[in-house]
Structure formats: C-alpha cells, structure tokens
Scaffold this motif. Structure first.
Motif, PDB file in Angstrom:
ATOM      1  N   ALA A   1       0.711  -1.237   0.145  1.00  0.00           N
ATOM      2  CA  ALA A   1       0.020   0.064   0.137  1.00  0.00           C
ATOM      3  C   ALA A   1       0.884   1.098   0.019  1.00  0.00           C
ATOM      4  CB  ALA A   1      -1.088   0.211   1.074  1.00  0.00           C
ATOM      5  N   LEU A   2       2.044   1.143   0.764  1.00  0.00           N
ATOM      6  CA  LEU A   2       3.096   2.347   0.992  1.00  0.00           C
ATOM      7  C   LEU A   2       3.771   2.560  -0.559  1.00  0.00           C
ATOM      8  CD1 LEU A   2       4.475   2.314   4.370  1.00  0.00           C
ATOM      9  CD2 LEU A   2       2.703   3.927   3.575  1.00  0.00           C
TER      10      LEU A   2
ATOM     11  N   TYR B   1       1.272   4.421  -2.817  1.00  0.00           N
ATOM     12  CA  TYR B   1       1.238   5.757  -2.416  1.00  0.00           C
ATOM     13  C   TYR B   1       2.251   6.507  -2.764  1.00  0.00           C
ATOM     14  CZ  TYR B   1       0.987   9.602   1.195  1.00  0.00           C
ATOM     15  OH  TYR B   1       1.276  10.653   1.926  1.00  0.00           O
ATOM     16  N   PHE B   2       3.505   5.999  -2.455  1.00  0.00           N
ATOM     17  CA  PHE B   2       4.566   6.778  -2.698  1.00  0.00           C
ATOM     18  C   PHE B   2       5.177   6.486  -4.381  1.00  0.00           C
ATOM     19  CE2 PHE B   2       5.214   6.600   1.737  1.00  0.00           C
ATOM     20  CZ  PHE B   2       5.624   8.167   2.233  1.00  0.00           C
TER      21      PHE B   2
ATOM     22  N   ARG C   1       2.162  16.584  -0.332  1.00  0.00           N
ATOM     23  CA  ARG C   1       1.326  15.462   0.063  1.00  0.00           C
ATOM     24  C   ARG C   1       1.653  14.398   0.426  1.00  0.00           C
ATOM     25  NH1 ARG C   1      -1.849  11.803  -5.130  1.00  0.00           N
ATOM     26  NH2 ARG C   1      -2.247  10.332  -3.793  1.00  0.00           N
ATOM     27  N   TRP C   2       3.307  13.999   0.043  1.00  0.00           N
ATOM     28  CA  TRP C   2       3.927  12.974   0.772  1.00  0.00           C
ATOM     29  C   TRP C   2       5.002  13.145   1.956  1.00  0.00           C
ATOM     30  CZ3 TRP C   2       3.019  13.855  -4.414  1.00  0.00           C
ATOM     31  CH2 TRP C   2       2.406  12.989  -5.193  1.00  0.00           C
TER      32      TRP C   2
ATOM     33  N   TRP D   1       5.564  13.367   5.404  1.00  0.00           N
ATOM     34  CA  TRP D   1       5.247  13.247   6.563  1.00  0.00           C
ATOM     35  C   TRP D   1       5.824  13.917   7.622  1.00  0.00           C
ATOM     36  CZ3 TRP D   1       4.791   6.956   6.838  1.00  0.00           C
ATOM     37  CH2 TRP D   1       4.095   6.625   5.924  1.00  0.00           C
TER      38      TRP D   1
END
Length: 405
Positions: free
Chosen positions: A375-376, A379-380, A397-398, A400
């Motif tokens: 999933a990550l 996402y990335f 957006r990415w 953290w």
C-alpha cells in the motif's frame, strides 16, 4: 522444502527486469550523480584518460557497456543498473532459500526487497551503488551456498564477487573482512560447515582472489590515450583515490548522519524540477513499513541469538549491524541517505528470519507486513518513478515530516 529454486529465481528476475525497464528513459536528462558517472563512462568508452578517479572503474565500465549497447541515451545510461537491481533481488531470494530451505520466507524476502523503495530507485539510475550491491548480494548468496555444500569453486567465486564489488565502490571492502570473520566463526562453531575448506587456506584464497579480482577492474586504465596506468603506478594510484575519498567537502542541503538513516529522518531528493514537460520528482526513501519493522526484527535477532544461540539469527543481525556500523568509522566528511542503500536491503533478512523462526507465534504477520508495504509502495510510487505531478507544491502530499522536504 523448495527443491528446484532456479526456475522460480529466473521468473523473479524476468518480472523485476520488466518492472525496472518501464519508463526507464524518464527523465531524459541526468539525475543526481549521473552527472558524474555518465561522463566518466563516456571517457572510458573513448579511453581518453582518467576521470572521476575517486572511485574504481568497474561500475563506470558497466554503465559504459550499456551505452555501447543502447547508445548514449537515458536507456543506455541506466540499462545495466536495471540488471544489477534484478540480480540483487534474486540474490536475496537465493540467500533466504539457502538459509531456510523454505519457499514462503524466500518469496517474502524477494517481495520485501522489491518493495523497499530503495532497490527500485537505484535500479533506474546510473550510479555505482547498485552495481556494488549486486556483487555483494551475489557473494553473500554464494557464501551461504558454500556454507552448506562446500567446494573451492564456490568459495573462490564468492571471493571474485567480493573483489568486483570493491571494484565498483570501496564501501564494499569491509565486507571482505566480514566474510572472513563469518567463515571463521561458523567453522569454529561447527566443523561440518563449509565442508572441505580448512580455515587458513580458505582465508588465503578469500584475500588473494578478491584482491586480484579488484585489481583486474583497472585494466581499461592501461589503455588510456592520456596518462595511461602502469603496473608501477597501480598501487600508488590507490593512495590518490584515498585522498580524493577523504577530502573535506562543503556542507550540503541533504547531508545526514549515519545514525539517522535507519530512522528515515533525512531522505534525499534525486530530482525535483520541471522536466519532460511536467513537474517530476524522485525521492530516495526507504519503505517505512519495512525500514521501521526491520529495526524491531534486528533487535529480535540479537535477542534470539543471545537466548537460543541461533547462528542464522546472529548472521542476519550482524550483517545489517555491520553494514551500518562501518559508517561510524569511515572517514567521510559528509553522509547521505543513499549510503544506507545496502543496509536498507540487508534489513529484509532479519525480518524474514524472525518471521520464520517464530512463525507459529507470528502467523499472518508476513501477509500484514506485505500488505502495508505494498500500500505504501502504491502511495509513494509517483515520487519513486518520476511521474508527472500537478504543480511544484505537489510534493507536500507525501511529506510526513518536515525533515523530508
């Protein structure tokens, strides 16, 4: 028990290679340290003279080989790196199979290696680190095979691979010492390990064969049209390289300390600018699910070794710890997250061995970890593959943490 791993290993290689090749030519300009290594590869093709002398020649020679095959194009610059990434992936699969003899942890090791983020990024850029790691990972797999089956040809092949790794980057040199230490510890612990290989002759072969393989990687330099290397200058030239390696460099915006790399405090941007008609970025960052759970796995391996004396838990923990620990003593004036690349791959071994060693207690944890890691990765992925982004502020957006910017 997986009795015929070769067909599966070939399939893994082919699938990884296909993935790494997709959109390999994007961006159509130099990315990060390609600005150093592609010109050095051009100089090797022309045999014009010494260039980028702070590093040995083999990695740059492999970049040059790709350029000879596909031309002086982004595909030519990066193609051999994709092969190195695929070899690294298969080597992690093979090493896990040789240690555990089981299909499930071997496939998990391959999947986690592919999802690490760092392998994907480094397999698609013309840098030396991917070649070095491919030879290192292959050598580790060959050593694991020699541990079980013995044979001087296997041990000698491992030594050659280690020498070639050093021929890409000097960072691989401590791993020759690691291999020797691991051999002695394993042999003293049980004489049945590395069958047919006495300690002192094996160490002599390791040192001499790896050293000879390393020196052979300088062969192209003897044919330079300007300042050709000679046998008399071969050893003094190593001192020149050392002086270049240890020179004090000015501060850099993305420098970071070695202890911060496992925590993902300061990744590094390889690219973030408008290119090929769009805003694009390439961020070298380890997959948080793998990197952070890997730290727990390393601690568990050390604890399991202390409590149960498991040699494979010790080996996995020691490999990762040593791969990071060398940066505490290497005399480099600056550190960058991409130096953590080998460690970010080797951390997969503690994870899969912990999952295998305590598989009854941790039933299902492997699938959970794989699911989160995948999933990550999805996402990335736009920041790993230089996808077109909406605008110059899209990176937020990415991010953290503020230290990732």
């Amino acid at each position: 028990m997986l009795r015929r791993p070769l067909p599966l290993a070939i399939l893994i290689f082919v699938l990884a290679e296909a993935l790494f090749l997709i959109r390999l030519s994007v961006p159509h300009q130099f990315v990060f340290d390609e600005v150093h290594y592609v010109p050095a590869a051009r100089a090797l093709i022309a045999l014009s003279g010494p260039t980028n002398i702070e590093h040995p020649l083999l990695g740059k020679s492999l970049i040059a080989l790709g350029m000879l095959i596909f031309g002086d194009t982004p595909l030519g610059w990066r193609f051999m790196s994709t092969l190195a990434g695929s070899v690294t992936l298969v080597s992690m699969f093979a090493t896990t199979w040789l240690i555990t003899g089981r299909l499930s942890p071997s496939l998990i090791a391959a999947a986690l290696t592919l999802l690490s983020f760092t392998l994907y990024v480094q397999a698609r850029i013309a840098m030396l680190d991917g070649f070095m790691l491919a030879f290192l990972a292959s050598a580790i797999a060959m050593i694991a095979w020699t541990l079980r089956a013995g044979g001087w040809w296997r041990w000698s092949t491992a030594a050659v691979l280690l020498g070639l790794a050093v021929g890409c980057k000097w960072l691989a040199a401590p791993y020759v010492a690691f291999a020797g230490a691991a051999f002695v510890i394993c042999k003293l612990g049980d004489q049945r390990r590395f069958p047919g290989l006495p300690i002192w002759p094996a160490l002599l072969v390791l040192g001499s064969v790896s050293g000879f393989a390393y020196l052979l990687t300088f062969a192209p330099a003897f044919f330079y049209t300007a300042e050709p290397l000679t046998l008399a200058r071969l050893i003094p030239f190593q001192l020149e390289m050392y002086q270049r390696q240890t020179q004090v460099l000015p501060a850099h915006a993305y420098q970071s300390d070695w202890w911060s790399w496992p925590l993902l405090i300061r990744p590094i941007w390889y690219l973030y600018e408008p290119v090929d008609g769009a805003q694009r970025g390439i961020l070298l960052l380890g997959n948080p699910a793998i990197m952070w759970s890997g730290l727990v796995a390393v601690a568990a391996c050390w604890g399991g070794w202390i409590r149960h004396g498991s040699p494979r838990l010790f080996a996995a923990a020691a490999l990762w710890t040593g791969s990071l620990g060398i940066w505490a003593v290497i005399p480099k004036s600056l550190g960058f997250y991409y130096y953590y690349f080998p460690s970010s791959i080797f951390i997969v071994l503690p994870i899969v061995l912990v999952l295998d060693h305590w598989r009854t207690r941790l039933r299902g944890a492997d699938l959970v970890l794989l699911g989160i890691a995948l999933a990550l990765a999805v996402y990335f992925f736009p920041l790993l593959s230089a996808q077109a982004l909406p605008d110059a502020t899209a990176f937020r957006r990415w991010m953290w943490f503020s230290s990732w910017v």
